[in-house]
Design a protein around this motif. Sequence first.
Motif, mmCIF file in Angstrom:
data_model
loop_
_atom_site.group_PDB
_atom_site.id
_atom_site.type_symbol
_atom_site.label_atom_id
_atom_site.label_comp_id
_atom_site.label_asym_id
_atom_site.label_seq_id
_atom_site.Cartn_x
_atom_site.Cartn_y
_atom_site.Cartn_z
ATOM 1 N N GLY B 657 0.861 -1.175 0.000
ATOM 2 C CA GLY B 657 0.000 0.000 0.000
ATOM 3 C C GLY B 657 0.897 1.224 0.000
ATOM 4 N N ARG B 658 0.705 2.111 0.964
ATOM 5 C CA ARG B 658 1.554 3.302 1.015
ATOM 6 C C ARG B 658 2.778 3.082 1.895
ATOM 7 N NH1 ARG B 658 -1.869 7.757 -0.398
ATOM 8 N NH2 ARG B 658 -0.405 9.226 0.503
ATOM 9 N N ASN B 659 2.758 2.032 2.726
ATOM 10 C CA ASN B 659 3.825 1.856 3.727
ATOM 11 C C ASN B 659 5.104 1.317 3.107
ATOM 12 O OD1 ASN B 659 2.289 2.707 5.844
ATOM 13 N ND2 ASN B 659 1.560 0.638 6.351
ATOM 14 N N PRO B 660 6.210 2.035 3.289
ATOM 15 C CA PRO B 660 7.480 1.496 2.793
ATOM 16 C C PRO B 660 7.933 0.335 3.666
ATOM 17 C CG PRO B 660 7.838 3.558 3.973
ATOM 18 C CD PRO B 660 6.356 3.338 3.937
ATOM 19 N N LEU B 661 8.295 -0.779 3.049
ATOM 20 C CA LEU B 661 8.842 -1.919 3.796
ATOM 21 C C LEU B 661 10.336 -2.058 3.569
ATOM 22 C CD1 LEU B 661 6.236 -4.816 3.447
ATOM 23 C CD2 LEU B 661 6.260 -2.874 4.991
ATOM 24 N N ALA B 662 10.826 -1.480 2.451
ATOM 25 C CA ALA B 662 12.260 -1.630 2.170
ATOM 26 C C ALA B 662 12.723 -0.567 1.181
ATOM 27 C CB ALA B 662 12.550 -3.014 1.607
ATOM 28 N N PHE B 663 13.969 -0.151 1.339
ATOM 29 C CA PHE B 663 14.656 0.659 0.328
ATOM 30 C C PHE B 663 15.720 -0.232 -0.313
ATOM 31 C CE2 PHE B 663 14.201 4.280 3.642
ATOM 32 C CZ PHE B 663 12.895 4.528 3.239
ATOM 33 N N PHE B 664 15.995 0.037 -1.586
ATOM 34 C CA PHE B 664 17.088 -0.706 -2.217
ATOM 35 C C PHE B 664 17.655 0.143 -3.332
ATOM 36 C CE2 PHE B 664 15.074 -1.642 -6.263
ATOM 37 C CZ PHE B 664 13.722 -1.521 -5.971
ATOM 38 N N GLY B 665 18.889 -0.136 -3.706
ATOM 39 C CA GLY B 665 19.436 0.562 -4.858
ATOM 40 C C GLY B 665 20.942 0.741 -4.765
ATOM 41 N N GLU B 666 21.451 1.493 -5.727
ATOM 42 C CA GLU B 666 22.875 1.819 -5.734
ATOM 43 C C GLU B 666 23.073 2.973 -4.762
ATOM 44 O OE1 GLU B 666 24.569 2.311 -9.661
ATOM 45 O OE2 GLU B 666 26.109 3.656 -8.881
ATOM 46 N N VAL B 667 24.080 2.858 -3.901
ATOM 47 C CA VAL B 667 24.331 3.934 -2.941
ATOM 48 C C VAL B 667 24.865 5.146 -3.701
ATOM 49 C CG1 VAL B 667 25.605 4.595 -0.877
ATOM 50 C CG2 VAL B 667 24.764 2.254 -1.124
ATOM 51 N N HIS B 668 24.390 6.320 -3.309
ATOM 52 C CA HIS B 668 24.734 7.549 -4.022
ATOM 53 C C HIS B 668 26.251 7.751 -4.039
ATOM 54 C CE1 HIS B 668 24.610 11.600 -5.485
ATOM 55 N NE2 HIS B 668 23.286 11.596 -5.511
ATOM 56 N N PRO B 669 26.812 8.030 -5.224
ATOM 57 C CA PRO B 669 28.270 8.211 -5.307
ATOM 58 C C PRO B 669 28.780 9.313 -4.381
ATOM 59 C CG PRO B 669 27.300 8.066 -7.496
ATOM 60 C CD PRO B 669 26.154 8.117 -6.530
ATOM 61 N N ARG B 670 27.960 10.310 -4.116
ATOM 62 C CA ARG B 670 28.394 11.397 -3.228
ATOM 63 C C ARG B 670 28.613 10.848 -1.813
ATOM 64 N NH1 ARG B 670 23.940 14.700 -3.253
ATOM 65 N NH2 ARG B 670 24.210 15.270 -5.423
ATOM 66 N N VAL B 671 27.733 9.942 -1.375
ATOM 67 C CA VAL B 671 27.869 9.340 -0.043
ATOM 68 C C VAL B 671 29.155 8.504 0.012
ATOM 69 C CG1 VAL B 671 26.872 7.626 1.525
ATOM 70 C CG2 VAL B 671 25.396 9.317 0.412
ATOM 71 N N LEU B 672 29.370 7.720 -1.047
ATOM 72 C CA LEU B 672 30.562 6.869 -1.080
ATOM 73 C C LEU B 672 31.821 7.716 -1.041
ATOM 74 C CD1 LEU B 672 29.514 4.203 -3.742
ATOM 75 C CD2 LEU B 672 29.368 4.063 -1.263
ATOM 76 N N LYS B 673 31.798 8.805 -1.796
ATOM 77 C CA LYS B 673 32.978 9.668 -1.858
ATOM 78 C C LYS B 673 33.243 10.273 -0.481
ATOM 79 C CE LYS B 673 35.065 13.379 -4.464
ATOM 80 N NZ LYS B 673 34.743 14.733 -4.862
#
Lengths: 358, 802
Positions: B657-673
């Motif tokens: 529904g509207r409730n987020p149960l999970a995030f997924f994806g490539e971590v932002h390059p700015r965060v990695l840097k």
Amino acid sequence: MSDIEKLENDLVVRIDAASTEAALEEVRVAALGKKGVVSERMKTLGKMSPEERKEMGPALNGLKTRIAEAIDAKKAMLEEAALDARLALERVDVTLPATALPKGKIHPVSQAFEEIAAIFSAMGFDIAEGPDIEDDFHNFTALNFPPDHPAREMHDTFFFEPKEDGSRQVLRTHTSPVQIRTMMSQKPPIRIIIPGRTFRCDSDQTHTPMFHQVEGLVIDRETHMGHLKGTLEAFAKAFFEVDNVGTRFRPHFFPFTEPSAEMDIQYERVGEEVRFGQGSDWMEILGCGMVHPNVLKNCGLDPDEYQGFAFGMGVDRLAMLKYGIPDLRDFFAADARWLEHYGFDPLDQPNLATGLSR
Amino acid sequence: MKFSLSWLKEHLETSASLDDIVATMVAVGLEVEEVENPEERLAAFTIGEVLAAEKHTDADKLKVCRVATKDGEKQIVCGAPNARKGIKIAYAPVGAYVPGIDVTLKKAKIRGVESFGMMCSAREMEMGDDHDGIIEAPAEANVGDPIAGWLGANDPVIDFEVTPNRPDTNGVGGVARDLAAAGLGKLITPQPKAIKGAFESPQKIVLDFPEAAKDACPAFAGCYIRGVKNGPSPQWLQDKLRAIGLRPINALADVTNYIAYDRARPLHVYDADKLKGDIRARLGGKGEGFLGLDGKSYEADETMCVIADDSGVLGLGGILGGEDTGCSERTTNVFVECAYFDPLRTAKTGRKTGINTDARYRFERGVDPEFVVPGIELAVSIILDICGGAPSNIELAGEIPSADKTVLFPPSEVKRLTGMDVAPEECERILAALGFKVAKSDPWQVEVPSWRPDVGGKADLVEEVARIVGFDSLPMATLPLHNAVEMPKLSIAQDRRRLARRALAAHGMLEAVTWSFIDERHAALFLSANQLRSQGLILANPIASDLGAMRPSILPNLLAALQRNADRGRSDLALFEVAPQYAGDQPDEQMMMATGARMSDPSRHWQAAGAKADVFVVKADALIALQAAGAPVASLQTTNDAPPYFHPGRSGVLRLGRNPLAFFGEVHPRVLKAMGVDGPVHGFEVFLDMIPEGKRKPTKTKPALNASELLPLTRDFAFVVDDAIAAETLLKAVRGAEKHLIADVTLFDVYQGKGVPEGKKSLAVEVEIQPREKTMTDEEIDAVSARIVSQVVKATGGALRT
């Protein structure tokens, strides 16, 4: 030799000589095809007298059947040979390495938690939990640590920045605040263990600023220190998976228990191994005691009516002892080599029926 | 706390062995940490006699000695100037370990002469600092005797842990009392003699506190002594202090240290000639400073109890004296202080100033208030013995705080709480031996001695009885079972963690456990610095500056861990952690997560390398954890609004529904840097607490299997849709076209390029149609196909690809 016999011999020779399925098919067409020699001969039956037909009919039919069988047999043989030849070509070097499949592992702390839960579940303990970030009341005051008492200094406490009202949260220094949360929210009888993260501002080879505890709490109208001793000794035996384990209870001090004790277990060091239930050395593994009357009162229970025991032990340390893991700090370093070496197969789910560990 | 065996015997008349004493201390709750027995430590060294000492022919400073030893006559080469014929020495044979030089002796050849063993100096045996020559034993020592006895090193030292509830055991006398109660001997602690003063103290004491702070120092005893001679204290006192690791200073200082360890009673001695006017115990004033005995400058404040004179603050009461009024060898008139300082205020002041002294340690745990006057009498009498002088009358300012406590104690409490059967007579004996006064009314009225601030209730007395009887006597009892077979104990939330953890590990990931706190700068990449502060996630006293914030996400822990492993050459790794993260400092703001991260650099393999992790791999990871934890994964939707620490185009949210149960994806390059991590890294965060708890079903029966006898058939469709159309929209339209008949939909191709217009993409699906009641006719199948096409066109605005 009759005409038919000659024909049969001739065909059998050709069938034998056929070295491929195609050549064999040529022989079949030449013999049994619409215009094949056997078929042509069958057509002559119509023109024969009844007597001749009576003799030649079975002979020709017999010929046809035998040739067909000989061709089928040869065909099966050729197919076998072709399969063998193909398989021979398909041969691989089976000593090449197997397909690479990643292998996951369970952290020893998780494994030890599950082992401990399996043991205490069997003794009727429920599993309770509480927050890592606590207030002063639950972590100290309710547990009979008076404000500013030096006993608080036994715990190197992590504090958060003070709030506007002057109060400040702490990282719980033990799992004991969950005792308070449980006793304040549920009526005895209570029989729980409380696993969780705990924090102290301390760091060396045997202390890390974060570690794990399992707390136990039993509150009813009759449980005394003898039950504490029996329960913990049974636990130690089950956890270390030895037939006998020597235990020793020593008086100690904790603000929230009275009388208080520490439990030592008997061990012997053999080379790198630690063996329990033998030898003459003692190792402290946990603190325990009868819940302090002030703690019961702080939770609204009458200490003349209710009584019981509590204990607390370090899960990381128990895992180190049982599995011979040398350095506590490595538990939290997430070094893949360490995780793979000391970690557990996800299929090794601790339960008492199979034994806790392999 | 350390003491020597001979010191103990000044308080305890006993014939018990050292082992018995140690075992009894442990049994009554005085946890012995170390016993240093010089006899054991020096067991390898025995008396030898030098029979002859000739100069080494090849070395001026060496002598070749013939030595009578327990092993017979030995030749030993020695460099000590005092090695000479006739002396008795400490002989260490070949094979002995010599601790002072950390060497195990071997047969040696020194400048061509063989040497069998060693004659040792004090330093070599760790018996002292002397290394000017070898140690010389008394002439009457017999060859072969252990040296310890002949060199006065036969006094074992016991080190034990003083628990905060037992301030009385900060003195040797308190230890002796416990041991006597446990049957190890007789308590013989001498009572201090009354001091008869010859004059009134010229030094006046003023307790100058506001009403609310009167308890800071309720009693202060003082004694003026004229004409003392300060100097090194006598050998017996120096030996005592040295044995427990204290450095002798001078007689006056040594006496106060001695009494601190003998009776848990700190004192202070002032050079009376340096005091100006009355001595005054009062609260400090802002900015008042003083120079401490330790040579450091301190500042007092209005919460602290200070000792002052007309010149200002001299020191902190019960914590540290001042340098300016301290005693030296030239001191002739002294003023002795023995006061009672409030434990809480002392503790607070101690924490604030960070000063750790034996005095603070004792006062903050509580000294015996009744021992203020006896304490000063003891101090004065020893000072008079050692330093001479004439004492004044003892002056007491204030009043000794009352420590009167009486506990109503039915002796049956012992059985109720411990299960132990202890006869009432034995209870009484034990309590009396520990200094309690028992009146056997019903219930008993037990008066608590003034040195036991820890005892206030029945349970405390139970502990006193039980620990002296010994916990070995506890019965062994089993908790009664409530159920013949126990019911499941894990809550749904707890079980989810177990299942998610095992599923991810079975899926090939390694479980890590990492700190709940991280670098504040890293945390701020996941929750803004302002929010970290306003949510109360900043630690006031972190263990290290880079562990200052509670983690708002587990990803930064895993990212850092991946990089640490990569730095060691392990750059293909999948880690996960099932643990809490923190959105705030309240209980309901702690969230249980299953979080994972992959750094992907598949190693080479003869079968060609494995696939690199990408957004769809971590989407699968998240789904595996969700499914294991019991989430209805078939009902989830994917949206592309993951938090900003993910790549904006390669990340998603799995929602119910509207409730987020999970995030997924490539971590932002700015965060990695910002974290110094080599990308790309892909991660997922599953919110285990957000998964709805299914209804508890009344049965474990599974629904019946609905497997058709009829052969399923498949049809392929390709649709051209706008680039922006989500595949999930199309799949949903296909599935919804004929729910009863469509068994499965597989998306098998995504194509852009030649044949597909710019800004469009082609999505191809294979649809499995399962006939239900009867085989389908071509017309029926065509009708299903048409419905699929029309539904997709309606949902996506696309068209069947032709």
